[in-house]
Design an enzyme around this catalytic site. Structure first.
Site, PDB file in Angstrom:
ATOM      1  N   ARG A  48     -49.287 -10.193 -13.278  1.00  0.00           N
ATOM      2  CA  ARG A  48     -50.282 -11.030 -12.588  1.00  0.00           C
ATOM      3  C   ARG A  48     -49.674 -12.304 -11.997  1.00  0.00           C
ATOM      4  O   ARG A  48     -50.291 -13.373 -12.011  1.00  0.00           O
ATOM      5  CB  ARG A  48     -51.424 -11.441 -13.535  1.00  0.00           C
ATOM      6  CG  ARG A  48     -52.172 -10.305 -14.156  1.00  0.00           C
ATOM      7  CD  ARG A  48     -52.973  -9.598 -13.102  1.00  0.00           C
ATOM      8  NE  ARG A  48     -53.265  -8.236 -13.468  1.00  0.00           N
ATOM      9  CZ  ARG A  48     -54.425  -7.806 -13.939  1.00  0.00           C
ATOM     10  NH1 ARG A  48     -55.387  -8.642 -14.089  1.00  0.00           N
ATOM     11  NH2 ARG A  48     -54.596  -6.546 -14.225  1.00  0.00           N
ATOM     12  N   SER A  54     -61.104  -9.824 -14.795  1.00  0.00           N
ATOM     13  CA  SER A  54     -60.526 -10.409 -16.014  1.00  0.00           C
ATOM     14  C   SER A  54     -60.446 -11.921 -15.849  1.00  0.00           C
ATOM     15  O   SER A  54     -59.828 -12.398 -14.899  1.00  0.00           O
ATOM     16  CB  SER A  54     -59.100  -9.903 -16.233  1.00  0.00           C
ATOM     17  OG  SER A  54     -59.074  -8.518 -16.354  1.00  0.00           O
ATOM     18  N   GLU A  77     -56.750 -16.375 -15.992  1.00  0.00           N
ATOM     19  CA  GLU A  77     -56.129 -15.709 -14.862  1.00  0.00           C
ATOM     20  C   GLU A  77     -56.793 -16.183 -13.565  1.00  0.00           C
ATOM     21  O   GLU A  77     -56.170 -16.247 -12.498  1.00  0.00           O
ATOM     22  CB  GLU A  77     -56.308 -14.197 -15.024  1.00  0.00           C
ATOM     23  CG  GLU A  77     -55.693 -13.452 -13.890  1.00  0.00           C
ATOM     24  CD  GLU A  77     -55.871 -11.962 -13.992  1.00  0.00           C
ATOM     25  OE1 GLU A  77     -55.890 -11.422 -15.100  1.00  0.00           O
ATOM     26  OE2 GLU A  77     -55.983 -11.337 -12.929  1.00  0.00           O
TER      27      GLU A  77
HETATM   28  N1  EPU Z   1     -61.411  -4.138 -26.336  1.00  0.00           N
HETATM   29  C1  EPU Z   1     -62.153  -4.629 -27.390  1.00  0.00           C
HETATM   30  N2  EPU Z   1     -63.486  -4.820 -27.194  1.00  0.00           N
HETATM   31  C2  EPU Z   1     -64.091  -4.490 -26.022  1.00  0.00           C
HETATM   32  C3  EPU Z   1     -63.330  -4.002 -24.962  1.00  0.00           C
HETATM   33  C4  EPU Z   1     -61.983  -3.832 -25.129  1.00  0.00           C
HETATM   34  O1  EPU Z   1     -61.642  -4.911 -28.466  1.00  0.00           O
HETATM   35  O2  EPU Z   1     -65.297  -4.691 -25.932  1.00  0.00           O
HETATM   36  C5  EPU Z   1     -59.980  -3.947 -26.532  1.00  0.00           C
HETATM   37  C6  EPU Z   1     -59.713  -2.488 -26.800  1.00  0.00           C
HETATM   38  O3  EPU Z   1     -58.846  -2.417 -27.883  1.00  0.00           O
HETATM   39  C7  EPU Z   1     -59.015  -2.031 -25.547  1.00  0.00           C
HETATM   40  C8  EPU Z   1     -58.299  -3.287 -25.170  1.00  0.00           C
HETATM   41  O4  EPU Z   1     -59.250  -4.316 -25.420  1.00  0.00           O
HETATM   42  O5  EPU Z   1     -58.144  -0.997 -25.847  1.00  0.00           O
HETATM   43  C9  EPU Z   1     -57.788  -3.332 -23.755  1.00  0.00           C
HETATM   44  O6  EPU Z   1     -58.798  -3.037 -22.842  1.00  0.00           O
HETATM   45  P1  EPU Z   1     -58.434  -2.404 -21.396  1.00  0.00           P
HETATM   46  O7  EPU Z   1     -57.165  -1.659 -21.423  1.00  0.00           O
HETATM   47  O8  EPU Z   1     -59.659  -1.782 -20.888  1.00  0.00           O
HETATM   48  O9  EPU Z   1     -58.254  -3.602 -20.469  1.00  0.00           O
HETATM   49  P2  EPU Z   1     -57.399  -4.905 -20.585  1.00  0.00           P
HETATM   50  O10 EPU Z   1     -56.038  -4.773 -21.093  1.00  0.00           O
HETATM   51  O11 EPU Z   1     -58.241  -5.820 -21.327  1.00  0.00           O
HETATM   52  C10 EPU Z   1     -56.260  -4.966 -18.211  1.00  0.00           C
HETATM   53  C11 EPU Z   1     -56.435  -5.739 -16.956  1.00  0.00           C
HETATM   54  C12 EPU Z   1     -57.598  -5.209 -16.153  1.00  0.00           C
HETATM   55  C13 EPU Z   1     -57.308  -3.749 -15.838  1.00  0.00           C
HETATM   56  C14 EPU Z   1     -57.147  -2.994 -17.164  1.00  0.00           C
HETATM   57  C15 EPU Z   1     -56.730  -1.569 -16.948  1.00  0.00           C
HETATM   58  C16 EPU Z   1     -55.583  -7.936 -17.506  1.00  0.00           C
HETATM   59  C17 EPU Z   1     -55.915  -9.360 -17.735  1.00  0.00           C
HETATM   60  N3  EPU Z   1     -56.615  -7.137 -17.262  1.00  0.00           N
HETATM   61  O12 EPU Z   1     -57.388  -5.247 -19.013  1.00  0.00           O
HETATM   62  O13 EPU Z   1     -57.686  -5.932 -14.931  1.00  0.00           O
HETATM   63  O14 EPU Z   1     -58.340  -3.178 -15.080  1.00  0.00           O
HETATM   64  O15 EPU Z   1     -56.108  -3.602 -17.949  1.00  0.00           O
HETATM   65  O16 EPU Z   1     -55.408  -1.542 -16.521  1.00  0.00           O
HETATM   66  O17 EPU Z   1     -54.423  -7.577 -17.528  1.00  0.00           O
HETATM   67  C18 EPU Z   1     -58.787  -7.531 -13.558  1.00  0.00           C
HETATM   68  O18 EPU Z   1     -57.702  -8.013 -13.306  1.00  0.00           O
HETATM   69  O19 EPU Z   1     -59.846  -8.029 -13.088  1.00  0.00           O
HETATM   70  C19 EPU Z   1     -58.887  -6.402 -14.465  1.00  0.00           C
HETATM   71  C20 EPU Z   1     -60.054  -5.911 -14.807  1.00  0.00           C
END
Ligand code: EPU
Length: 359
Positions: free
Chosen positions: A175, A253, A355
Site C-alpha cells: 500500500r 480498509s 491507510e
Molecule cells: N477478520 C476477523 N473478523 C472479521 C473479519 C475478518 O477477525 O469480522 C479477520 C479474519 O481472520 C480474516 C482476516 O481478518 O481472515 C483478514 O481478512 P481479509 O483477508 O478479508 O482482509 P484483510 O487482510 O483484512 C486486505 C486488504 C483488503 C483486501 C483484502 C483481500 C488491507 C489493509 N486490506 O484486508 O483491501 O481486499 O485483504 O486481499 O491490506 C482495501 O484496501 O480497501 C481493501 C478492502
C-alpha cells in the site's frame, strides 16, 4: 466528459463542467463527506494539466483527486482539486496496455479480462481510478498493482514537463510508493503502462479465491480458466464482505494490516489464549516479522457495528469504517479512528496506522 468508457462513477454529475468555484465534493468522495473545495478543475489533456499547474490565478495547493475512495476530507479544501478527465485505453501489443489516469479502475480490469489479459483480475471491483492505483499500489487477493506496472506517465509540477517513470523507481511496497512520500505534490499521474500476461497466470492462493473459483466453475486448472472467471469470483467475494460505496459511504480498509515482531506476535497469542479469543490469524513476512489482520485486532476489541454519531465500524469487515447515517461528520470518523487505535494499542500493544489519507 467523455461517456464511452465512463463507468458508474459519480463524476458523471459534472457532465460538461470543467472548472468551478466553491464546488460541493460530497459526490466526489466515497465517504460522502459534505465539504467543498475553493476550485475544481477537470483536465482533458496532459498539455491542459501543464497549463493549469502554471496558472497563478488558481488557488493553491493543488490536490489530485481520483475516485476519492481512499481519503477523508476533514474540512473544506482551500485550494484547487484537479481531476483527470482522460479515460482512454490502448492495447500496445504483447500484453502491454496503456490506460489514462481517469479511467475507472474496474473498467480497466473488465477491459483486460475481456481480452484474456492476466494480471488485474484479482483487483476487480476495487473502487477508484487507474491513476490512484499507481500511487497507492492497490492490492487484493494476492496481487498488487505495482507488480503489473511497467511505467507511470506523469507531469512534473516543479519542472513543468512530462516524464515517464519506470516502476522500479517508484519503490512499490504494501500500500505504498514514492508518490505518497517524497514525490507527493510534485508528480501528477496522467497514465499508466501495464505489462500483463497473455499466458494463464491465475493467483488463487489468497483467502477463499480458489474455493470460490472451484465452486463456480468446477475446476481450478489454469488451462480451463479465463481471467474473467477469476474476476467474477473476486467481485462476488468483495461484494459479500465490503460495503458498496454507492450504498454506504466508506473508504475501504481504513487501517493497514500491521507488521509486528516475533515478541509482539507471542504477546498477542498469549492474550488470545488467556481471553479465549481463538487462533490469531497471521502471515509470516520474513524472519521476526509477521503481518496481523487489523480486522481481527479491531474485532477482538469489540468494535464491530459500534461507533460514534453517524460513524460506525462495518459489521461484516471491521477494517472498514462507514458513514452509517449518511450524515457523519469528518470529526466523528476521526474520533472513531482514534478510539479504535487507542483500544487496540491498550489491549494488544500494537499501533494501527491508517491507510486512508486525511485531506
Ligand atoms: N477478520 C476477523 N473478523 C472479521 C473479519 C475478518 O477477525 O469480522 C479477520 C479474519 O481472520 C480474516 C482476516 O481478518 O481472515 C483478514 O481478512 P481479509 O483477508 O478479508 O482482509 P484483510 O487482510 O483484512 C486486505 C486488504 C483488503 C483486501 C483484502 C483481500 C488491507 C489493509 N486490506 O484486508 O483491501 O481486499 O485483504 O486481499 O491490506 C482495501 O484496501 O480497501 C481493501 C478492502
Amino acid at each position: 466528459m467523455k461517456s464511452d468508457l465512463c463507468g458508474p462513477d459519480f463524476f458523471c454529475i459534472f457532465v460538461n463542467m470543467r472548472k468551478g468555484f466553491d464546488i460541493d465534493l460530497s459526490g466526489m468522495n466515497t465517504f460522502r463527506m459534505e465539504v467543498t473545495c475553493r476550485c475544481f478543475v477537470e483536465y482533458e489533456s496532459v498539455d491542459e494539466l501543464l497549463e493549469i499547474l502554471s496558472d497563478k490565478s488558481l488557488p493553491r495547493p493543488f490536490f489530485p483527486l481520483g475516485g476519492g475512495s481512499n481519503l477523508l476530507f476533514t474540512k473544506d479544501f482551500p485550494g484547487t482539486v484537479l481531476h483527470c478527465g482522460m479515460k482512454g485505453i490502448k492495447d500496445l501489443g504483447s500484453g502491454r496496455v496503456y490506460a489514462e489516469a481517469g479511467m475507472v479502475w474496474d473498467d480497466f480490469c473488465a477491459w483486460c479480462a475481456s481480452r484474456g489479459l492476466w494480471g488485474p483480475e484479482n483487483l476487480s471491483f476495487i473502487p477508484g481510478e487507474v491513476g490512484a492505483s499507481a500511487v497507492q499500489n492497490i492490492g487484493a487477493y494476492g496481487r498488487e498493482a505495482g507488480e503489473l506496472i511497467e511505467s507511470v506517465s506523469c507531469v512534473d509540477a516543479g519542472a513543468g514537463a512530462k516524464v515517464e517513470i519506470p516502476a522500479a523507481e517508484c519503490e512499490y511496497a504494501y500500500r505504498d510508493s514514492r508518490f505518497k512520500h517524497d514525490w507527493k505534490g510534485r508528480f501528477f499521474v496522467t497514465g499508466v503502462t501495464f505489462r500483463l500476461s497473455e499466458e494463464p497466470k491465475p493467483e488463487l492462493d489468497y483467502g477463499h479465491v480458489r474455493e470460490a473459483v472451484k465452486e463456480r466453475y468446477g475446476t481450478d486448472d489454469p488451462a480451463f480458466l479465463h481471467p474473467s472467471m477469476i474476476r467474477e469470483a473476486v467481485t462476488d467475494i468483495r461484494k459479500g464482505k465490503l460495503p458498496e460505496v454507492s450504498e454506504l459511504g466508506s473508504a475501504g480498509s481504513f487501517f493497514r494490516n500491521p507488521y509486528v515482531d516475533g515478541a509482539t506476535m507471542e504477546t498477542i497469542r498469549q492474550i488470545a489464549i488467556e481471553e479465549g479469543l481463538g487462533n490469531v490469524p497471521s502471515f509470516k513476512v520474513e524472519e521476526d516479522c509477521f503481518k496481523v489482520p487489523a480486522a481481527w485486532l479491531i474485532d477482538k476489541c469489540g468494535w464491530k457495528g459500534k461507533g460514534f454519531g453517524g460513524a460506525a465500524v462495518y459489521e461484516k469487515q471491521p477494517l472498514v469504517l462507514v458513514n452509517k447515517s449518511g450524515k457523519a461528520s469528518p470529526g466523528e470518523i476521526i474520533a472513531l479512528e482514534e478510539a479504535i487505535r487507542d483500544s487496540v494499542h491498550e489491549k494488544f500493544g500494537v499501533t494501527l496506522e491508517k491507510e486512508v489519507e486525511y485531506v
